[in-house]
Design a protein around this motif. Structure first.
Motif, PDB file in Angstrom:
ATOM      1  N   SER A 145      -9.923   8.924  13.214  1.00 16.51           N
ATOM      2  CA  SER A 145     -11.345   8.168  12.985  1.00 16.51           C
ATOM      3  C   SER A 145     -11.549   8.370  11.403  1.00 16.51           C
ATOM      4  O   SER A 145     -11.393   8.996  10.823  1.00 16.51           O
ATOM      5  N   LEU A 146     -12.685   7.020  11.146  1.00 11.16           N
ATOM      6  CA  LEU A 146     -12.938   6.611  10.435  1.00 11.16           C
ATOM      7  C   LEU A 146     -14.709   6.682  10.057  1.00 11.16           C
ATOM      8  O   LEU A 146     -15.390   6.221  11.263  1.00 11.16           O
ATOM      9  N   ASN A 147     -15.072   7.668   8.716  1.00  7.56           N
ATOM     10  CA  ASN A 147     -16.207   7.358   9.065  1.00  7.56           C
ATOM     11  C   ASN A 147     -17.269   6.492   8.057  1.00  7.56           C
ATOM     12  O   ASN A 147     -17.164   6.505   6.910  1.00  7.56           O
ATOM     13  N   LEU A 148     -17.407   5.836   8.500  1.00 12.02           N
ATOM     14  CA  LEU A 148     -18.256   4.083   8.043  1.00 12.02           C
ATOM     15  C   LEU A 148     -19.222   4.183   8.191  1.00 12.02           C
ATOM     16  O   LEU A 148     -20.665   3.566   7.630  1.00 12.02           O
ATOM     17  N   LEU A 149     -20.287   5.661   7.940  1.00 10.79           N
ATOM     18  CA  LEU A 149     -21.733   5.603   8.451  1.00 10.79           C
ATOM     19  C   LEU A 149     -22.154   5.959   6.877  1.00 10.79           C
ATOM     20  O   LEU A 149     -23.359   5.836   6.578  1.00 10.79           O
ATOM     21  N   SER A 150     -21.737   7.006   5.927  1.00  9.14           N
ATOM     22  CA  SER A 150     -22.152   7.369   5.075  1.00  9.14           C
ATOM     23  C   SER A 150     -21.001   7.090   3.972  1.00  9.14           C
ATOM     24  O   SER A 150     -19.961   7.543   4.027  1.00  9.14           O
ATOM     25  N   LEU A 160     -23.031  -0.139   1.392  1.00 13.62           N
ATOM     26  CA  LEU A 160     -21.479   0.518   2.014  1.00 13.62           C
ATOM     27  C   LEU A 160     -20.901  -0.672   2.566  1.00 13.62           C
ATOM     28  O   LEU A 160     -20.867  -1.494   2.661  1.00 13.62           O
ATOM     29  N   CYS A 161     -20.238  -1.117   1.161  1.00 15.14           N
ATOM     30  CA  CYS A 161     -18.776  -1.603   1.027  1.00 15.14           C
ATOM     31  C   CYS A 161     -17.564  -1.719   0.730  1.00 15.14           C
ATOM     32  O   CYS A 161     -16.355  -2.403   0.568  1.00 15.14           O
ATOM     33  N   PHE A 162     -16.844  -0.424   0.626  1.00 12.96           N
ATOM     34  CA  PHE A 162     -15.766  -0.179   0.293  1.00 12.96           C
ATOM     35  C   PHE A 162     -15.674   0.995   1.009  1.00 12.96           C
ATOM     36  O   PHE A 162     -16.402   1.929   1.594  1.00 12.96           O
ATOM     37  N   VAL A 163     -13.465   1.614   1.615  1.00 13.68           N
ATOM     38  CA  VAL A 163     -13.052   2.907   2.124  1.00 13.68           C
ATOM     39  C   VAL A 163     -12.475   3.107   1.062  1.00 13.68           C
ATOM     40  O   VAL A 163     -11.441   2.200   1.465  1.00 13.68           O
ATOM     41  N   SER A 164     -12.556   4.441   0.710  1.00 15.66           N
ATOM     42  CA  SER A 164     -11.208   5.093   0.019  1.00 15.66           C
ATOM     43  C   SER A 164      -9.846   5.251   1.802  1.00 15.66           C
ATOM     44  O   SER A 164     -10.381   5.220   2.230  1.00 15.66           O
ATOM     45  N   PRO A 165      -9.155   4.147   0.895  1.00 19.80           N
ATOM     46  CA  PRO A 165      -7.720   5.156   1.482  1.00 19.80           C
ATOM     47  C   PRO A 165      -7.468   5.728   1.533  1.00 19.80           C
ATOM     48  O   PRO A 165      -6.785   6.261   2.592  1.00 19.80           O
ATOM     49  N   LYS A 166      -7.121   6.805   1.097  1.00 18.57           N
ATOM     50  CA  LYS A 166      -6.776   8.403   1.011  1.00 18.57           C
ATOM     51  C   LYS A 166      -7.687   9.080   2.429  1.00 18.57           C
ATOM     52  O   LYS A 166      -7.899   9.847   2.909  1.00 18.57           O
ATOM     53  N   LEU A 184     -10.763  -0.205  -0.362  1.00 15.64           N
ATOM     54  CA  LEU A 184     -10.361  -1.297   0.718  1.00 15.64           C
ATOM     55  C   LEU A 184     -11.856  -1.695   1.046  1.00 15.64           C
ATOM     56  O   LEU A 184     -12.763  -1.490   0.966  1.00 15.64           O
ATOM     57  N   ALA A 185     -11.769  -3.369   1.475  1.00 16.06           N
ATOM     58  CA  ALA A 185     -13.267  -3.842   1.476  1.00 16.06           C
ATOM     59  C   ALA A 185     -13.633  -3.504   3.300  1.00 16.06           C
ATOM     60  O   ALA A 185     -12.795  -3.268   3.876  1.00 16.06           O
ATOM     61  N   TYR A 210      -4.263  -1.531   7.848  1.00 19.85           N
ATOM     62  CA  TYR A 210      -3.615  -0.348   6.950  1.00 19.85           C
ATOM     63  C   TYR A 210      -3.101   1.447   7.696  1.00 19.85           C
ATOM     64  O   TYR A 210      -2.844   1.687   7.430  1.00 19.85           O
ATOM     65  N   PHE A 211      -4.394   1.758   8.233  1.00 17.62           N
ATOM     66  CA  PHE A 211      -5.126   2.957   8.257  1.00 17.62           C
ATOM     67  C   PHE A 211      -4.451   2.843  10.156  1.00 17.62           C
ATOM     68  O   PHE A 211      -3.017   4.093  10.373  1.00 17.62           O
ATOM     69  N   LEU A 212      -3.432   1.891  10.833  1.00 12.49           N
ATOM     70  CA  LEU A 212      -2.772   1.990  11.684  1.00 12.49           C
ATOM     71  C   LEU A 212      -1.487   2.132  11.198  1.00 12.49           C
ATOM     72  O   LEU A 212      -0.427   2.861  12.091  1.00 12.49           O
ATOM     73  N   LYS A 213      -0.835   1.623  10.520  1.00 15.90           N
ATOM     74  CA  LYS A 213       0.143   0.979   9.726  1.00 15.90           C
ATOM     75  C   LYS A 213       0.123   3.115   9.280  1.00 15.90           C
ATOM     76  O   LYS A 213       1.782   3.093   9.214  1.00 15.90           O
ATOM     77  N   ARG A 214      -0.416   3.348   8.163  1.00 11.66           N
ATOM     78  CA  ARG A 214       0.271   4.579   7.251  1.00 11.66           C
ATOM     79  C   ARG A 214      -0.305   6.298   8.649  1.00 11.66           C
ATOM     80  O   ARG A 214       0.971   7.203   8.664  1.00 11.66           O
TER      81      ARG A 214
END
Length: 243
Positions: A145-150, A160-166, A184-185, A210-214
């Motif tokens: 799961s991605l944390n996109l709330l904070s 909130l404009c970006f997501v860390s690929p790590k 990532l945007a 990106y996250f599905l692939k990785r």
């Protein structure tokens, strides 16, 4: 061995001259395959398309066998979009992603319900947004799961404009701007109700892809399914996505 369930067809693979091996995402038995004899003869042609909902009976002599399916069509959802290449590409993509990402015969009721909801709402102008949200649900159910709330750095919940690929965590505008080439945007429609553009959709597809692939497909030495790449290509080529 035998069971009955309801399921959505996610793959129809030719077997011999007139038969098919169907893979279905079922409500209670997960992703499951079975042989349908005569599926490709004149009488049955067009009855086993991906995206169709069916009542299914599976029978096999041994539990580990491929087994046989007997299907009764409940809803030919995708038949309504035969003249809509974009939505057909979406159906093909989502079914291919599920077929490649899910383990065999493990129940994923929430994913089944999410897929059923997505297909039933395919006529909506928001269907591409729904598609991206579905892939976020899939990642979450598979343990990624991605944390996109904070913001991962400040904890703030605005800008909130970006997501860390790590880490898969959101990053705020001020924190992320100096490093935006490496981030990532994050399209705003994933965190609030708002209008969205083609660029937003492409950013969303890039994010989940990106996250599905990785995290999912790389674990089994595969890339993303070709059907998903074709969906992205169609979005790129499309002048208007809001219909």
């Amino acid at each position: 061995m035998n069971w009955t369930d309801k399921g959505i067809i996610i793959e129809n693979r030719k077997y011999g001259e007139t038969s098919s091996i169907l893979t279905m995402l079922t409500a209670e038995h997960g992703k499951h395959s079975g042989l349908i004899k005569g599926a490709r003869n004149k009488k049955s042609r067009g009855m086993y398309e991906i995206g169709y909902l069916a009542h299914v009976e599976w029978k096999a002599r041994l539990e580990e066998s491929l087994g046989y399916f007997k299907c009764e069509l409940l809803n030919a959802y995708t038949c309504a979009y035969l003249n809509d290449p974009m939505r057909l590409a979406g159906i093909s993509s989502i079914c291919s992603v599920l077929n490649g990402a899910l383990p065999e015969r493990e129940p994923f009721n929430s994913i089944y319900e999410s897929l059923s909801s997505f297909i039933s709402k395919l006529s909506s102008n928001d269907w591409l947004k729904n598609y991206i949200n579905f892939e976020l649900i899939l990642l979450s159910e598979l343990g990624f799961s991605l944390n996109l709330l904070s913001c991962a750095v400040t904890g703030q919940a605005n800008e909130l404009c970006f997501v860390s690929p790590k880490t898969g965590r959101a990053v705020s505008k001020n924190v992320g701007n100096p490093y935006k080439e490496r981030l990532l945007a994050l399209p705003s429609f994933l965190i609030e109700e708002t209008n969205f553009s083609k660029t937003d959709v492409l950013n969303g597809l890039n994010l989940t892809g990106y996250f599905l692939k990785r995290n999912v497909f790389a674990q089994v030495n595969r890339g993303l399914p070709a059907a998903r790449d074709r969906l992205v290509d169609r979005v790129v080529q499309k002048n208007s996505i809001n219909r």
